[in-house]
Design a protein around this motif. Structure first.
Motif, PDB file in Angstrom:
ATOM      1  N   GLN A  43       0.854  -1.189   0.000  1.00 34.80           N
ATOM      2  CA  GLN A  43       0.000   0.000   0.000  1.00 34.80           C
ATOM      3  C   GLN A  43       0.888   1.237   0.000  1.00 34.80           C
ATOM      4  O   GLN A  43       1.657   1.462   0.924  1.00 34.80           O
ATOM      5  N   LEU A  44       0.781   2.052  -1.061  1.00 34.26           N
ATOM      6  CA  LEU A  44       1.571   3.283  -1.160  1.00 34.26           C
ATOM      7  C   LEU A  44       0.799   4.500  -0.676  1.00 34.26           C
ATOM      8  O   LEU A  44       1.397   5.481  -0.221  1.00 34.26           O
ATOM      9  N   ALA A  45      -0.523   4.456  -0.799  1.00 33.96           N
ATOM     10  CA  ALA A  45      -1.374   5.567  -0.353  1.00 33.96           C
ATOM     11  C   ALA A  45      -2.781   5.022  -0.170  1.00 33.96           C
ATOM     12  O   ALA A  45      -3.153   4.026  -0.798  1.00 33.96           O
ATOM     13  N   ALA A  46      -3.555   5.694   0.694  1.00 35.16           N
ATOM     14  CA  ALA A  46      -4.928   5.236   0.937  1.00 35.16           C
ATOM     15  C   ALA A  46      -5.741   6.322   1.610  1.00 35.16           C
ATOM     16  O   ALA A  46      -5.189   7.227   2.253  1.00 35.16           O
ATOM     17  N   ILE A  47      -7.053   6.216   1.454  1.00 35.51           N
ATOM     18  CA  ILE A  47      -7.967   7.007   2.274  1.00 35.51           C
ATOM     19  C   ILE A  47      -8.009   6.292   3.621  1.00 35.51           C
ATOM     20  O   ILE A  47      -8.304   5.091   3.669  1.00 35.51           O
ATOM     21  N   PRO A  48      -7.668   6.954   4.720  1.00 41.20           N
ATOM     22  CA  PRO A  48      -7.650   6.276   6.022  1.00 41.20           C
ATOM     23  C   PRO A  48      -8.993   5.604   6.331  1.00 41.20           C
ATOM     24  O   PRO A  48     -10.058   6.169   6.056  1.00 41.20           O
ATOM     25  N   ASP A 154       9.580   9.632  -8.483  1.00 41.97           N
ATOM     26  CA  ASP A 154       8.788  10.864  -8.432  1.00 41.97           C
ATOM     27  C   ASP A 154       7.851  10.955  -9.636  1.00 41.97           C
ATOM     28  O   ASP A 154       6.701  11.382  -9.505  1.00 41.97           O
ATOM     29  N   ALA A 155       8.335  10.555 -10.804  1.00 39.55           N
ATOM     30  CA  ALA A 155       7.499  10.586 -12.008  1.00 39.55           C
ATOM     31  C   ALA A 155       6.299   9.651 -11.847  1.00 39.55           C
ATOM     32  O   ALA A 155       5.183   9.972 -12.266  1.00 39.55           O
ATOM     33  N   GLN A 156       6.522   8.506 -11.243  1.00 38.49           N
ATOM     34  CA  GLN A 156       5.414   7.562 -11.038  1.00 38.49           C
ATOM     35  C   GLN A 156       4.400   8.140 -10.052  1.00 38.49           C
ATOM     36  O   GLN A 156       3.198   7.978 -10.234  1.00 38.49           O
ATOM     37  N   TRP A 157       4.868   8.848  -9.009  1.00 40.67           N
ATOM     38  CA  TRP A 157       3.933   9.486  -8.076  1.00 40.67           C
ATOM     39  C   TRP A 157       3.037  10.468  -8.818  1.00 40.67           C
ATOM     40  O   TRP A 157       1.831  10.564  -8.533  1.00 40.67           O
ATOM     41  N   GLN A 158       3.586  11.210  -9.773  1.00 48.50           N
ATOM     42  CA  GLN A 158       2.782  12.151 -10.549  1.00 48.50           C
ATOM     43  C   GLN A 158       1.748  11.408 -11.399  1.00 48.50           C
ATOM     44  O   GLN A 158       0.600  11.852 -11.525  1.00 48.50           O
ATOM     45  N   GLN A 159       2.152  10.291 -11.978  1.00 48.19           N
ATOM     46  CA  GLN A 159       1.224   9.476 -12.756  1.00 48.19           C
ATOM     47  C   GLN A 159       0.111   8.954 -11.846  1.00 48.19           C
ATOM     48  O   GLN A 159      -1.073   8.998 -12.202  1.00 48.19           O
ATOM     49  N   ARG A 167     -10.090   9.274 -11.861  1.00 48.72           N
ATOM     50  CA  ARG A 167     -11.122   8.326 -11.436  1.00 48.72           C
ATOM     51  C   ARG A 167     -12.131   8.954 -10.474  1.00 48.72           C
ATOM     52  O   ARG A 167     -12.936   8.278  -9.873  1.00 48.72           O
ATOM     53  N   GLY A 168     -12.072  10.282 -10.337  1.00 50.96           N
ATOM     54  CA  GLY A 168     -13.068  10.991  -9.547  1.00 50.96           C
ATOM     55  C   GLY A 168     -12.752  11.139  -8.073  1.00 50.96           C
ATOM     56  O   GLY A 168     -13.605  11.549  -7.288  1.00 50.96           O
ATOM     57  N   TYR A 169     -11.531  10.827  -7.667  1.00 51.02           N
ATOM     58  CA  TYR A 169     -11.112  10.987  -6.273  1.00 51.02           C
ATOM     59  C   TYR A 169     -10.536  12.380  -6.046  1.00 51.02           C
ATOM     60  O   TYR A 169      -9.932  12.958  -6.946  1.00 51.02           O
ATOM     61  N   ASP A 170     -10.669  12.876  -4.839  1.00 48.46           N
ATOM     62  CA  ASP A 170      -9.948  14.061  -4.382  1.00 48.46           C
ATOM     63  C   ASP A 170      -8.600  13.540  -3.885  1.00 48.46           C
ATOM     64  O   ASP A 170      -8.544  12.841  -2.870  1.00 48.46           O
ATOM     65  N   SER A 171      -7.521  13.839  -4.590  1.00 46.63           N
ATOM     66  CA  SER A 171      -6.214  13.274  -4.237  1.00 46.63           C
ATOM     67  C   SER A 171      -5.718  13.748  -2.876  1.00 46.63           C
ATOM     68  O   SER A 171      -4.804  13.142  -2.309  1.00 46.63           O
ATOM     69  N   CYS A 172      -6.316  14.808  -2.331  1.00 46.02           N
ATOM     70  CA  CYS A 172      -5.926  15.260  -0.994  1.00 46.02           C
ATOM     71  C   CYS A 172      -6.470  14.341   0.105  1.00 46.02           C
ATOM     72  O   CYS A 172      -5.998  14.386   1.239  1.00 46.02           O
ATOM     73  N   THR A 191      -0.110  16.706  -2.545  1.00 44.48           N
ATOM     74  CA  THR A 191       1.105  17.507  -2.332  1.00 44.48           C
ATOM     75  C   THR A 191       2.370  16.772  -2.772  1.00 44.48           C
ATOM     76  O   THR A 191       3.458  17.317  -2.672  1.00 44.48           O
ATOM     77  N   VAL A 192       2.213  15.542  -3.232  1.00 45.32           N
ATOM     78  CA  VAL A 192       3.384  14.736  -3.630  1.00 45.32           C
ATOM     79  C   VAL A 192       3.826  15.129  -5.017  1.00 45.32           C
ATOM     80  O   VAL A 192       3.045  15.325  -5.901  1.00 45.32           O
TER      81      VAL A 192
END
Length: 192
Positions: A43-48, A154-159, A167-172, A191-192
């Protein structure tokens, strides 16, 4: 994962089309190869979520094929006190046309024990090489960025951020997940 020196353009499948509004159900990928999808995901990121509030780092899922419709799920993480915590469950395919919508259940978790029920896990993006994926539930109350490796460029984080937003998510709302060998901080994806 994207290696250093590889072009940073997002694959065609990751390009935003008509950005869905949050009121439209999360769309699955057109076709998911379950045999390629099983294995270990970081898991690299998630909605808590309430069920992983004790996870401090190294949240992983190991999927193993049981049969054409069922996958065993073994989720683990390292807690804030340094212990390993885990839960085992089942993922049942609810959409045999795409194989990308499933019902994930955990018998030891109240209200999540039944493998029969509505879809609560949608694979909405999968990299062409199955190196990373974005999954969530139809209402986008959950969202998880999963990767075969604990670190990305870093480029992959931007992708990833672009796909999440397409996909309709708020990335924040998605927070990065600390992983050994990867990011060590918890920060909003926007912010990434």
């Amino acid at each position: 994962m994207v290696a250093a020196g590889v072009a940073t353009a997002a694959p065609v499948s990751a390009q935003p089309t008509d950005s869905p509004g949050p009121w439209q159900p999360l769309a699955p990928v057109p076709s998911l190869d379950i045999a390629r999808y099983v294995g270990t995901w970081h898991q690299l990121a998630a909605i808590p979520q309430p069920f992983n509030v004790n996870c401090a780092r190294d949240t992983r899922a190991v999927y193993e094929l049981i049969d054409a419709s069922n996958i065993s799920v073994n989720n683990t993480c390292t807690t804030w006190s340094g212990e390993t915590m885990g839960v085992t469950g089942n993922a049942r395919v609810t959409d045999p046309v795409t194989n990308a919508q499933l019902r994930v259940s955990f018998p030891s978790v109240p209200t999540q024990g039944s493998p029969d029920g509505p879809t609560n896990y949608v694979v909405t993006y999968i990299a062409d090489d199955y190196s990373w994926a974005l999954v969530g539930d139809p209402a986008r109350a959950s969202g998880f960025v999963l990767s075969r490796t604990p670190a990305v460029s870093d480029a992959q984080w931007q992708q990833i951020r672009g796909v999440v937003e397409s996909r309709g998510y708020d990335s924040c709302l998605l927070l990065t997940s600390p992983t050994t060998g990867g990011r060590d901080d918890i920060t909003p994806l926007c912010t990434v």
